[in-house]
Design an enzyme around this catalytic site. Structure first.
Site, short mmCIF file in Angstrom:
data_model
loop_
_atom_site.label_atom_id
_atom_site.label_comp_id
_atom_site.label_asym_id
_atom_site.label_seq_id
_atom_site.Cartn_x
_atom_site.Cartn_y
_atom_site.Cartn_z
N GLY A 154 0.81 -4.89 1.00
CA GLY A 154 -0.37 -5.28 0.15
C GLY A 154 -0.23 -5.82 -1.11
N ALA A 168 0.70 -1.19 -0.35
CA ALA A 168 0.36 -0.50 0.23
C ALA A 168 0.80 1.23 0.36
CB ALA A 168 -0.62 -0.34 1.38
N GLU A 185 4.14 -4.97 7.42
CA GLU A 185 2.96 -4.07 8.22
C GLU A 185 3.81 -3.88 9.84
OE1 GLU A 185 2.53 -6.10 6.29
OE2 GLU A 185 0.52 -5.32 4.48
N GLU A 238 -0.23 -9.63 -0.56
CA GLU A 238 -1.28 -9.73 -0.48
C GLU A 238 -2.52 -9.68 -1.80
OE1 GLU A 238 -2.06 -6.78 2.52
OE2 GLU A 238 -2.57 -8.25 4.07
C1 HXC Z 1 5.00 4.39 -0.88
C2 HXC Z 1 6.64 3.76 -2.21
C3 HXC Z 1 6.24 1.89 -1.39
C4 HXC Z 1 5.79 1.78 -0.68
C5 HXC Z 1 8.24 2.02 -2.24
N1 HXC Z 1 8.09 3.04 -2.23
N2 HXC Z 1 7.27 1.33 -1.72
N3 HXC Z 1 6.19 4.82 -1.95
N4 HXC Z 1 4.55 3.29 -0.59
N5 HXC Z 1 4.85 1.01 -0.08
C6 HXC Z 1 8.73 4.21 -3.32
C7 HXC Z 1 9.81 4.67 -2.83
O1 HXC Z 1 9.59 5.90 -1.04
C8 HXC Z 1 11.12 6.11 -3.14
O2 HXC Z 1 10.00 6.47 -4.21
C9 HXC Z 1 10.78 4.51 -4.51
O3 HXC Z 1 9.36 3.91 -4.40
C10 HXC Z 1 11.48 3.97 -5.04
O4 HXC Z 1 11.49 2.99 -4.23
P1 HXC Z 1 13.17 2.92 -3.46
O5 HXC Z 1 13.04 2.50 -1.63
O6 HXC Z 1 14.26 4.06 -3.71
O7 HXC Z 1 13.39 1.18 -3.59
P2 HXC Z 1 15.02 0.32 -3.39
O8 HXC Z 1 15.67 1.10 -2.24
O9 HXC Z 1 15.00 -0.92 -4.17
O10 HXC Z 1 14.36 -0.18 -2.02
C11 HXC Z 1 12.77 -1.35 -2.60
C12 HXC Z 1 11.70 -1.85 -1.34
C13 HXC Z 1 11.31 0.08 -0.15
C14 HXC Z 1 13.03 -2.23 -0.53
C15 HXC Z 1 10.30 -2.29 -1.49
O11 HXC Z 1 11.24 0.69 -1.42
C16 HXC Z 1 10.59 -1.13 0.79
O12 HXC Z 1 10.71 -1.01 1.78
N6 HXC Z 1 9.58 -0.10 0.23
C17 HXC Z 1 8.00 -0.25 1.01
C18 HXC Z 1 7.66 -1.86 1.45
C19 HXC Z 1 6.43 -1.60 2.29
O13 HXC Z 1 6.97 -1.77 3.37
N7 HXC Z 1 5.19 -2.52 2.13
C20 HXC Z 1 4.55 -2.23 3.04
C21 HXC Z 1 3.09 -1.51 3.35
S1 HXC Z 1 2.54 -1.19 4.11
P3 HXC Z 1 11.18 7.87 -4.20
O14 HXC Z 1 10.09 9.47 -4.10
O15 HXC Z 1 12.04 8.17 -2.59
O16 HXC Z 1 12.06 7.61 -5.36
C22 HXC Z 1 1.03 -2.42 3.13
C23 HXC Z 1 -0.59 -2.39 4.50
C24 HXC Z 1 -1.66 -2.84 3.53
O17 HXC Z 1 1.36 -2.78 2.25
C25 HXC Z 1 -2.85 -3.37 4.27
C26 HXC Z 1 -3.01 -2.15 4.64
C27 HXC Z 1 -4.63 -2.10 5.16
#
Ligand code: HXC
Length: 259
Positions: A110, A65, A133, A113
């Site tokens: 997500g 998400a 999460e 999921e």
């Molecule tokens: C918003 C995101 C994102 C996310 C990546 N980006 N994941 N933006 N939401 N989930 C964005 C980064 O901010 C960055 O933007 C660009 O994408 C590239 O990502 P990087 O982090 O620079 O890439 P990298 O270093 O290769 O790392 C990749 C990654 C990391 C390991 C996937 O991005 C990461 O950990 N992302 C979050 C993963 C996460 O926690 N997902 C779960 C979300 S919670 P900029 O602008 O800096 O270039 C969820 C809950 C669901 O899903 C249920 C809710 C009710």
């Protein structure tokens, strides 16, 4: 027509691509609403035989998400966000078509999921899966606490959900989270091959099988088995059953009509 997804109908195979590569295809509300809209169209399109879901670019399926959008939600808004997305993913799970997830990179939160709402998952070797999460101070909310244990068992699911640790495609295959792992360049071809193996069979029988599995798994065994008998009986009202058995007995290939 869409800003965050693309959809094409390639000779009866729908390809839905989550298309926000700059943020690794993170799901914001606008994207979720577009997915909901396209699913309504897919459901109504009887030229479609199967759906493949994938992510744009080579790095990510869906990295979860959209954390930026989610960061300022109130409790009520958080619940509504989970409910909207759960309903959209349930719509995927219950589409009357086989749905293949082609996991081309990160499938996190997500994204994992979304993959789990597909019937079958094929991963590229570079795919990575996690439910991170808890590292953000939230629980999984798009079905992960429920679909993950159903797929891989409670123990493995709790390990992923409690640690948030990433697993690679080989580990995802080992624990049964994905059906197959292939070279990244061969991912879409592998997804199409899987579709072909399914769609050579009687479409209504496949659809009823999907319904029997999805419905039955929510029921106690006795009720589920009884439901199976109803579904089985229904097959004998189809032309495809007559064709399938006549073809076998006549030592020829069946030509199914989805009737
Ligand atoms: C918003 C995101 C994102 C996310 C990546 N980006 N994941 N933006 N939401 N989930 C964005 C980064 O901010 C960055 O933007 C660009 O994408 C590239 O990502 P990087 O982090 O620079 O890439 P990298 O270093 O290769 O790392 C990749 C990654 C990391 C390991 C996937 O991005 C990461 O950990 N992302 C979050 C993963 C996460 O926690 N997902 C779960 C979300 S919670 P900029 O602008 O800096 O270039 C969820 C809950 C669901 O899903 C249920 C809710 C009710």
């Amino acid at each position: 027509m869409y800003n965050n997804i693309t959809f094409v109908n390639e000779d009866g195979i729908g390809i839905l691509t989550i298309n926000r590569p700059k943020v690794l295809n993170a799901l914001n509300q606008a994207t979720m609403l577009e997915i909901e809209q396209v699913l309504t169209d897919i459901k109504a399109d009887d030229t479609l035989k199967a759906l493949i879901i994938t992510g744009a670019g080579e790095k990510s399926f869906v990295a979860g998400a959209d954390i930026a959008e989610m960061s300022s939600l109130s409790a009520i808004e958080g619940r509504a966000w989970a409910q909207l997305s759960q309903a959209v993913f349930a719509k995927i799970e219950n589409l009357p078509l086989p749905v293949i997830g082609a996991i081309n990179g990160f499938a996190l939160g997500g994204g994992c999921e979304l993959a789990m709402a597909c019937d079958i998952r094929i991963a590229a070797v570079n795919a990575k899966f996690a439910q991170p999460e808890v590292s953000l101070g939230i629980t999984a909310g798009f079905g992960g606490t429920q679909r993950l244990p159903r797929l891989v068992g409670k123990g493995r699911a709790k390990e992923m959900l409690f640690t948030g640790a990433m697993i690679d495609a080989a580990e995802a295959y080992r624990i049964g989270l994905v059906n197959e792992v292939v070279e990244a360049e061969q991912l879409m071809e592998a997804a199409h091959k899987m579709v072909a193996k399914i769609t050579k069979n009687a479409p209504l029988a496949v659809r009823l099988t999907k319904d029997a599995v999805n419905t039955g798994i929510e029921l106690d065994l006795t009720s589920a088995i009884a439901y199976e008998a109803e579904v089985f009986g229904l097959c004998f009202a189809t032309e495809d059953q007559k064709e399938g058995m006549a073809a076998f007995l006549g030592k020829r290939n069946a030509e199914f009509k989805a009737k």
